[in-house]
Design an enzyme around this catalytic site. Sequence first.
Site: not given
Length: 315
Positions: A61, A94, A104, A147, A161, A177, A188
Amino acid sequence: MREGNSVVVTGGAGFLGSHLCERLLSDGREVVCVDNFFTGMRRNVEHLLTNRRFELYRHDVTFPLYLETDQIFNLACPASPIHYQRDPVQTTKTSVHGAINMLGLAKRLRARILQASTSEVYGDPEVHPQTEDYWGRVNPIGIRSCYDEGKRCAETLFFDYYRQHRLEIKVVRIFNTYGPRMHPSDGRVVSNFIVEALRGEDITIYGDGQQTRSFCYVDDLIDGLVRMMGTPADFIGPVNLGNPTEFSMLELAERVLRLTASKSKVVFAPLPGDDPRRRQPEISLARDQLKWEPRVGLEDGLKETVAYFHRLLNT
Ligand SMILES: NC(=O)c1ccc[n+]([C@@H]2O[C@H](COP(=O)([O-])OP(=O)(O)OC[C@H]3O[C@@H](n4cnc5c(N)ncnc54)[C@H](O)[C@@H]3O)[C@@H](O)[C@H]2O)c1
């Protein structure tokens, strides 16, 4: 805004993304899963490949994406410290370039877009529990900053935006989660404890074990994401999604030991840098606006997760 049936899920081959793809398909949607497999796995979505409404697209991405869609769930980003600290520059890229590229795309298509943000935007908080109007206390130069600050900047971009281009945005802040398809070695706490217990290895608690976390079962969280995407255009968030019930790390270890019938011992190790002592979501906004609250208790959720890791480690 577009009202069609097609949805893009970035990070769709990851833990949360794969459950979201599954849920959207079962709701009758057409799903394009976009992932570069940095932490996600083909195995997580392999069972969906025979569905004619599902498409898997390998793509990073941080590069622009050109396709047609009506909605975008932007989940792409490694979520566990071990993974996001492996290549911190790529992690920030990222979050930030990924957000710019997906925003975009949404702007060009007039598509609705949801950002999977995180409780880490609150940093090491001075207020408990954290409400959405709390601005956070984040270290900008620490090892978690790639992060935390990446996610904060992504939120900024979403709101700009919205203000500048009248884009239909939704921002959710996800708290810890857990569930099936968590990465077995991502460090984790829930997956760590379960894997250690199933292998009969020592269970490592960082610090004294009194620090608390709240854990949301994956099905509850996915339901919250879908509800948020379906809210009226004027509700944009940010909204906390998580389970407010707190447990200490020590309590969690004891439950895992019981559910796995493991003979592992609990051992203690020093706390890593910037690790917050407490983290608890305040979810009144989600209760009001999404009519959402977690339904799966820790015991039931842990049973499903233990069963998943049991299968994974034995195949
Ligand atoms: N699981 C949690 O407790 C939690 C808590 C807060 C926020 N979140 C957020 O939810 C999202 C999903 O988290 P998860 O737990 O499923 O993590 P995960 O690591 O399992 O999933 C992330 C996915 O994004 C993909 N990805 C990473 N970089 C990419 C890139 N440049 N291009 C395309 N794909 C990329 C990975 O391959 C992976 O499939 C993340 O944005 C994370 O920050 C998760």
